[in-house]
Design a protein around this motif. Structure first.
Motif, PDB file in Angstrom:
ATOM      1  N   PHE A  89       0.834  -1.193   0.000  1.00 29.98           N
ATOM      2  CA  PHE A  89       0.000   0.000   0.000  1.00 29.98           C
ATOM      3  C   PHE A  89       0.870   1.245   0.000  1.00 29.98           C
ATOM      4  O   PHE A  89       1.942   1.257   0.588  1.00 29.98           O
ATOM      5  N   GLU A  90       0.379   2.278  -0.634  1.00 23.63           N
ATOM      6  CA  GLU A  90       1.110   3.550  -0.744  1.00 23.63           C
ATOM      7  C   GLU A  90       1.217   4.281   0.584  1.00 23.63           C
ATOM      8  O   GLU A  90       2.204   4.942   0.843  1.00 23.63           O
ATOM      9  N   ASP A  91       0.183   4.164   1.415  1.00 24.49           N
ATOM     10  CA  ASP A  91       0.217   4.905   2.681  1.00 24.49           C
ATOM     11  C   ASP A  91      -0.309   4.050   3.835  1.00 24.49           C
ATOM     12  O   ASP A  91      -0.969   3.031   3.628  1.00 24.49           O
ATOM     13  N   TYR A  92       0.012   4.501   5.025  1.00 32.84           N
ATOM     14  CA  TYR A  92      -0.349   3.761   6.240  1.00 32.84           C
ATOM     15  C   TYR A  92      -1.857   3.617   6.373  1.00 32.84           C
ATOM     16  O   TYR A  92      -2.360   2.563   6.757  1.00 32.84           O
ATOM     17  N   SER A  93      -2.591   4.655   6.049  1.00 30.67           N
ATOM     18  CA  SER A  93      -4.040   4.648   6.195  1.00 30.67           C
ATOM     19  C   SER A  93      -4.684   3.538   5.364  1.00 30.67           C
ATOM     20  O   SER A  93      -5.567   2.819   5.836  1.00 30.67           O
ATOM     21  N   GLU A  94      -4.240   3.387   4.143  1.00 30.85           N
ATOM     22  CA  GLU A  94      -4.777   2.345   3.258  1.00 30.85           C
ATOM     23  C   GLU A  94      -4.464   0.952   3.822  1.00 30.85           C
ATOM     24  O   GLU A  94      -5.326   0.068   3.844  1.00 30.85           O
ATOM     25  N   ALA A  95      -3.247   0.762   4.288  1.00 32.77           N
ATOM     26  CA  ALA A  95      -2.850  -0.519   4.876  1.00 32.77           C
ATOM     27  C   ALA A  95      -3.632  -0.796   6.158  1.00 32.77           C
ATOM     28  O   ALA A  95      -4.031  -1.934   6.422  1.00 32.77           O
ATOM     29  N   SER A  96      -3.854   0.224   6.934  1.00 30.38           N
ATOM     30  CA  SER A  96      -4.602   0.079   8.177  1.00 30.38           C
ATOM     31  C   SER A  96      -6.049  -0.339   7.896  1.00 30.38           C
ATOM     32  O   SER A  96      -6.596  -1.197   8.597  1.00 30.38           O
ATOM     33  N   ASP A  97      -6.661   0.243   6.898  1.00 35.40           N
ATOM     34  CA  ASP A  97      -8.020  -0.155   6.514  1.00 35.40           C
ATOM     35  C   ASP A  97      -8.054  -1.627   6.119  1.00 35.40           C
ATOM     36  O   ASP A  97      -8.945  -2.370   6.521  1.00 35.40           O
ATOM     37  N   TYR A  98      -7.089  -2.052   5.329  1.00 37.08           N
ATOM     38  CA  TYR A  98      -6.981  -3.439   4.887  1.00 37.08           C
ATOM     39  C   TYR A  98      -6.795  -4.378   6.075  1.00 37.08           C
ATOM     40  O   TYR A  98      -7.332  -5.482   6.104  1.00 37.08           O
ATOM     41  N   SER A  99      -6.058  -3.941   7.082  1.00 38.47           N
ATOM     42  CA  SER A  99      -5.752  -4.792   8.231  1.00 38.47           C
ATOM     43  C   SER A  99      -6.983  -5.131   9.063  1.00 38.47           C
ATOM     44  O   SER A  99      -6.946  -6.058   9.867  1.00 38.47           O
ATOM     45  N   GLN A 100      -8.087  -4.422   8.857  1.00 32.92           N
ATOM     46  CA  GLN A 100      -9.313  -4.700   9.603  1.00 32.92           C
ATOM     47  C   GLN A 100      -9.858  -6.090   9.289  1.00 32.92           C
ATOM     48  O   GLN A 100     -10.670  -6.617  10.044  1.00 32.92           O
ATOM     49  N   ASN A 101      -9.413  -6.685   8.189  1.00 36.27           N
ATOM     50  CA  ASN A 101      -9.850  -8.019   7.795  1.00 36.27           C
ATOM     51  C   ASN A 101      -8.946  -9.120   8.369  1.00 36.27           C
ATOM     52  O   ASN A 101      -9.065 -10.276   7.975  1.00 36.27           O
ATOM     53  N   PHE A 102      -8.052  -8.735   9.278  1.00 38.66           N
ATOM     54  CA  PHE A 102      -7.087  -9.668   9.852  1.00 38.66           C
ATOM     55  C   PHE A 102      -7.143  -9.586  11.379  1.00 38.66           C
ATOM     56  O   PHE A 102      -7.607  -8.600  11.935  1.00 38.66           O
ATOM     57  N   GLY A 103      -6.639 -10.628  12.031  1.00 36.54           N
ATOM     58  CA  GLY A 103      -6.678 -10.708  13.485  1.00 36.54           C
ATOM     59  C   GLY A 103      -5.568  -9.946  14.171  1.00 36.54           C
ATOM     60  O   GLY A 103      -4.771  -9.230  13.533  1.00 36.54           O
ATOM     61  N   PRO A 104      -5.469 -10.120  15.497  1.00 38.47           N
ATOM     62  CA  PRO A 104      -4.520  -9.348  16.309  1.00 38.47           C
ATOM     63  C   PRO A 104      -3.051  -9.695  16.098  1.00 38.47           C
ATOM     64  O   PRO A 104      -2.188  -8.943  16.531  1.00 38.47           O
ATOM     65  N   ASP A 105      -2.756 -10.821  15.432  1.00 42.77           N
ATOM     66  CA  ASP A 105      -1.357 -11.177  15.165  1.00 42.77           C
ATOM     67  C   ASP A 105      -0.772 -10.381  14.006  1.00 42.77           C
ATOM     68  O   ASP A 105       0.421 -10.482  13.733  1.00 42.77           O
ATOM     69  N   TRP A 106      -1.600  -9.612  13.333  1.00 39.56           N
ATOM     70  CA  TRP A 106      -1.180  -8.878  12.142  1.00 39.56           C
ATOM     71  C   TRP A 106      -0.960  -7.413  12.461  1.00 39.56           C
ATOM     72  O   TRP A 106      -1.674  -6.814  13.249  1.00 39.56           O
ATOM     73  N   ARG A 107       0.066  -6.810  11.799  1.00 40.26           N
ATOM     74  CA  ARG A 107       0.323  -5.376  11.977  1.00 40.26           C
ATOM     75  C   ARG A 107       0.833  -4.790  10.668  1.00 40.26           C
ATOM     76  O   ARG A 107       1.397  -5.489   9.812  1.00 40.26           O
ATOM     77  N   VAL A 108       0.669  -3.496  10.544  1.00 40.91           N
ATOM     78  CA  VAL A 108       1.173  -2.770   9.375  1.00 40.91           C
ATOM     79  C   VAL A 108       2.662  -2.522   9.591  1.00 40.91           C
ATOM     80  O   VAL A 108       3.084  -2.136  10.682  1.00 40.91           O
ATOM     81  N   ASP A 109       3.450  -2.766   8.555  1.00 41.48           N
ATOM     82  CA  ASP A 109       4.889  -2.602   8.625  1.00 41.48           C
ATOM     83  C   ASP A 109       5.364  -1.849   7.398  1.00 41.48           C
ATOM     84  O   ASP A 109       4.773  -1.938   6.334  1.00 41.48           O
ATOM     85  N   GLU A 110       6.435  -1.108   7.546  1.00 39.41           N
ATOM     86  CA  GLU A 110       7.028  -0.343   6.439  1.00 39.41           C
ATOM     87  C   GLU A 110       8.110  -1.129   5.754  1.00 39.41           C
ATOM     88  O   GLU A 110       8.845  -1.856   6.349  1.00 39.41           O
TER      89      GLU A 110
END
Length: 56
Positions: A35-56
């Motif tokens: 993803f181009e920006d953190y916000s887009e990746a964060s929105d996508y992460s809503q479909n994943f559980g607590p073991d997942w995080r956004v990383d650069e």
């Protein structure tokens, strides 16, 4: 670029994945959802559980 990574397994969400339930992961960052920006990746992460995080 931002990616979604699983802290437990070290795998990234696959670019064809729509959420954790489909089980599509990869160890190859070229196949990872990105993803181009953190916000887009964060929105996508809503479909994943607590073991997942956004990383650069």
């Amino acid at each position: 670029m931002f990616y979604l990574i699983n802290d437990r397994t070290g795998e990234w969400a696959h670019k064809d994945s729509i959420g954790e339930h489909d089980g599509k992961t990869t160890k190859d960052y070229l196949e990872a959802a990105c993803f181009e920006d953190y916000s887009e990746a964060s929105d996508y992460s809503q479909n994943f559980g607590p073991d997942w995080r956004v990383d650069e």
